[in-house]
Design a protein around this motif. Structure first.
Motif, PDB file in Angstrom:
ATOM      1  N   ASN A  24      33.798 -54.389  -8.241  1.00 44.87           N
ATOM      2  CA  ASN A  24      32.617 -54.137  -7.397  1.00 44.87           C
ATOM      3  C   ASN A  24      33.020 -53.729  -5.992  1.00 44.87           C
ATOM      4  O   ASN A  24      32.385 -52.861  -5.371  1.00 44.87           O
ATOM      5  CB  ASN A  24      31.728 -55.389  -7.343  1.00 44.87           C
ATOM      6  CG  ASN A  24      31.055 -55.681  -8.671  1.00 44.87           C
ATOM      7  OD1 ASN A  24      30.852 -54.771  -9.474  1.00 44.87           O
ATOM      8  ND2 ASN A  24      30.718 -56.938  -8.901  1.00 44.87           N
ATOM      9  N   GLU A  25      34.078 -54.350  -5.486  1.00 45.31           N
ATOM     10  CA  GLU A  25      34.568 -53.999  -4.143  1.00 45.31           C
ATOM     11  C   GLU A  25      35.080 -52.559  -4.121  1.00 45.31           C
ATOM     12  O   GLU A  25      34.851 -51.819  -3.164  1.00 45.31           O
ATOM     13  CB  GLU A  25      35.683 -54.975  -3.753  1.00 45.31           C
ATOM     14  CG  GLU A  25      36.271 -54.733  -2.370  1.00 45.31           C
ATOM     15  CD  GLU A  25      35.324 -55.095  -1.237  1.00 45.31           C
ATOM     16  OE1 GLU A  25      35.538 -54.594  -0.121  1.00 45.31           O
ATOM     17  OE2 GLU A  25      34.376 -55.869  -1.483  1.00 45.31           O
ATOM     18  N   LEU A  26      35.764 -52.162  -5.185  1.00 43.69           N
ATOM     19  CA  LEU A  26      36.329 -50.809  -5.249  1.00 43.69           C
ATOM     20  C   LEU A  26      35.250 -49.739  -5.406  1.00 43.69           C
ATOM     21  O   LEU A  26      35.396 -48.616  -4.935  1.00 43.69           O
ATOM     22  CB  LEU A  26      37.316 -50.713  -6.418  1.00 43.69           C
ATOM     23  CG  LEU A  26      38.577 -51.574  -6.284  1.00 43.69           C
ATOM     24  CD1 LEU A  26      39.359 -51.572  -7.588  1.00 43.69           C
ATOM     25  CD2 LEU A  26      39.450 -51.072  -5.144  1.00 43.69           C
ATOM     26  N   SER A  31      37.130 -43.744  -0.819  1.00 42.83           N
ATOM     27  CA  SER A  31      38.465 -43.176  -1.012  1.00 42.83           C
ATOM     28  C   SER A  31      39.019 -43.450  -2.410  1.00 42.83           C
ATOM     29  O   SER A  31      40.040 -42.888  -2.801  1.00 42.83           O
ATOM     30  CB  SER A  31      39.436 -43.708   0.045  1.00 42.83           C
ATOM     31  OG  SER A  31      39.576 -45.112  -0.071  1.00 42.83           O
ATOM     32  N   VAL A  32      38.368 -44.330  -3.175  1.00 42.38           N
ATOM     33  CA  VAL A  32      38.802 -44.642  -4.543  1.00 42.38           C
ATOM     34  C   VAL A  32      38.235 -43.604  -5.500  1.00 42.38           C
ATOM     35  O   VAL A  32      37.019 -43.453  -5.626  1.00 42.38           O
ATOM     36  CB  VAL A  32      38.341 -46.052  -4.963  1.00 42.38           C
ATOM     37  CG1 VAL A  32      38.724 -46.333  -6.409  1.00 42.38           C
ATOM     38  CG2 VAL A  32      38.945 -47.106  -4.038  1.00 42.38           C
ATOM     39  N   THR A  33      39.116 -42.877  -6.173  1.00 38.70           N
ATOM     40  CA  THR A  33      38.676 -41.824  -7.101  1.00 38.70           C
ATOM     41  C   THR A  33      38.673 -42.269  -8.553  1.00 38.70           C
ATOM     42  O   THR A  33      37.968 -41.695  -9.378  1.00 38.70           O
ATOM     43  CB  THR A  33      39.569 -40.579  -6.971  1.00 38.70           C
ATOM     44  OG1 THR A  33      40.928 -40.944  -7.274  1.00 38.70           O
ATOM     45  CG2 THR A  33      39.508 -40.005  -5.571  1.00 38.70           C
ATOM     46  N   VAL A 170      46.411 -45.405   1.207  1.00 36.86           N
ATOM     47  CA  VAL A 170      46.865 -46.581   0.449  1.00 36.86           C
ATOM     48  C   VAL A 170      46.986 -47.830   1.331  1.00 36.86           C
ATOM     49  O   VAL A 170      46.448 -48.890   0.979  1.00 36.86           O
ATOM     50  CB  VAL A 170      48.192 -46.281  -0.280  1.00 36.86           C
ATOM     51  CG1 VAL A 170      48.787 -47.567  -0.863  1.00 36.86           C
ATOM     52  CG2 VAL A 170      47.974 -45.266  -1.388  1.00 36.86           C
ATOM     53  N   PRO A 171      47.669 -47.795   2.477  1.00 38.99           N
ATOM     54  CA  PRO A 171      47.791 -49.024   3.293  1.00 38.99           C
ATOM     55  C   PRO A 171      46.446 -49.583   3.720  1.00 38.99           C
ATOM     56  O   PRO A 171      46.253 -50.811   3.705  1.00 38.99           O
ATOM     57  CB  PRO A 171      48.619 -48.546   4.501  1.00 38.99           C
ATOM     58  CG  PRO A 171      49.365 -47.349   4.012  1.00 38.99           C
ATOM     59  CD  PRO A 171      48.442 -46.663   3.067  1.00 38.99           C
ATOM     60  N   ALA A 172      45.499 -48.713   4.090  1.00 38.47           N
ATOM     61  CA  ALA A 172      44.190 -49.184   4.558  1.00 38.47           C
ATOM     62  C   ALA A 172      43.424 -49.880   3.442  1.00 38.47           C
ATOM     63  O   ALA A 172      42.836 -50.957   3.652  1.00 38.47           O
ATOM     64  CB  ALA A 172      43.381 -48.003   5.103  1.00 38.47           C
ATOM     65  N   VAL A 173      43.414 -49.286   2.246  1.00 36.75           N
ATOM     66  CA  VAL A 173      42.699 -49.886   1.117  1.00 36.75           C
ATOM     67  C   VAL A 173      43.374 -51.189   0.692  1.00 36.75           C
ATOM     68  O   VAL A 173      42.702 -52.181   0.366  1.00 36.75           O
ATOM     69  CB  VAL A 173      42.634 -48.894  -0.067  1.00 36.75           C
ATOM     70  CG1 VAL A 173      42.027 -49.565  -1.307  1.00 36.75           C
ATOM     71  CG2 VAL A 173      41.815 -47.674   0.313  1.00 36.75           C
TER      72      VAL A 173
END
Length: 242
Positions: A24-26, A31-33, A170-173
């Motif tokens: 759910n968070e993703l 930015s998540v494809t 990637v680092p931010a996510v």
């Protein structure tokens, strides 16, 4: 994303209790494809002519195509194109170990969630080959629902693979997920954490590329400078007359 300690021993009893919360968070992250839920288990693969230890990846084939490139690495057979039960994809290396080919029978033996030994026969419907020999050495792929049925683990997830639109994100996510889910709830790793040797090779290759580029540009600059100086000095008198 894995359950804590899962990466150390690949124990199927270490599954994600909060998988739905992570998913759910993703879903709310632009930015998540792609996201792929997996059930991963260790086992022994055996044929009439050999055996080998394998890492079984229970996947949803349609979602996995957006995460990995296994479907593009098929050299024989197909990538779960039919709905038949107990299909398995193996690598060329595993096929040689087991001395089995397309449509061959492979018996998988493993421990279920209760520690009991269970097994099932799978039919080889595809053979793949990637550029990563260590990966090919042990990984095999089956449908998640087939593995769930054998292990009596309906709906269990012990690995969530995430693909982003840009590698720079990637680092931010990762930091965002780490803030939401503490270390005792989930083990959240980037590709650099999982394969540090690959990250080192990647960084080193960029440094080597920059060094080679600088050397080439310096050689080119001196070559042009030399040509211009020769052209000028050979025509000093002509320039003077002009």
């Amino acid at each position: 994303v894995h359950a804590p300690q899962f990466q150390q021993n690949k124990d199927i009893r270490l599954f994600l209790d909060n998988a739905e919360a992570v998913l759910n968070e993703l879903e709310n992250d632009a930015s998540v494809t792609a996201v792929s839920r997996r059930l991963v288990a260790t086992g022994m693969a055996a044929s009439a002519n050999g055996n080998a230890g394998v890492l079984l990846n229970g996947i949803y084939p349609d979602k996995e195509t957006r995460i990995s490139t296994i479907h593009q690495s098929m050299i024989d057979g197909d990538y779960f194109e039919t709905e038949k039960r107990n299909q398995i994809l193996i690598s060329v290396r595993t096929a040689k170990k087991l001395k089995v080919g397309l449509n061959g029978k492979v018996v998988i033996t493993m421990q279920d969630i209760n520690g009991e030994i269970v097994g099932a026969a799978f039919r080889v419907t595809g053979i793949f080959k990637t550029t990563h020999s260590l990966f090919d050495e042990s990984n095999v792929f089956v449908r998640k629902q087939d593995l769930e049925r054998i292990l009596s683990m309906d709906g269990i997830v012990n690995e969530i693979a995430i693909r982003l639109d840009d590698i720079e994100n990637v680092p931010a996510v990762q930091d965002q997920l780490l803030e939401k889910f503490p270390a005792d709830e989930a083990d959240i790793q980037s590709w650099r954490d999982i394969q540090p040797e690959l990250a080192y090779i990647n960084d080193a290759s960029w440094q080597i590329n920059y060094l080679v580029l600088i050397i080439i540009l310096l050689a080119l600059a001196f070559g042009i400078l030399n040509t211009m100086l020769m052209a000028i000095f050979e025509r000093v008198k002509e320039i003077g007359v002009l």
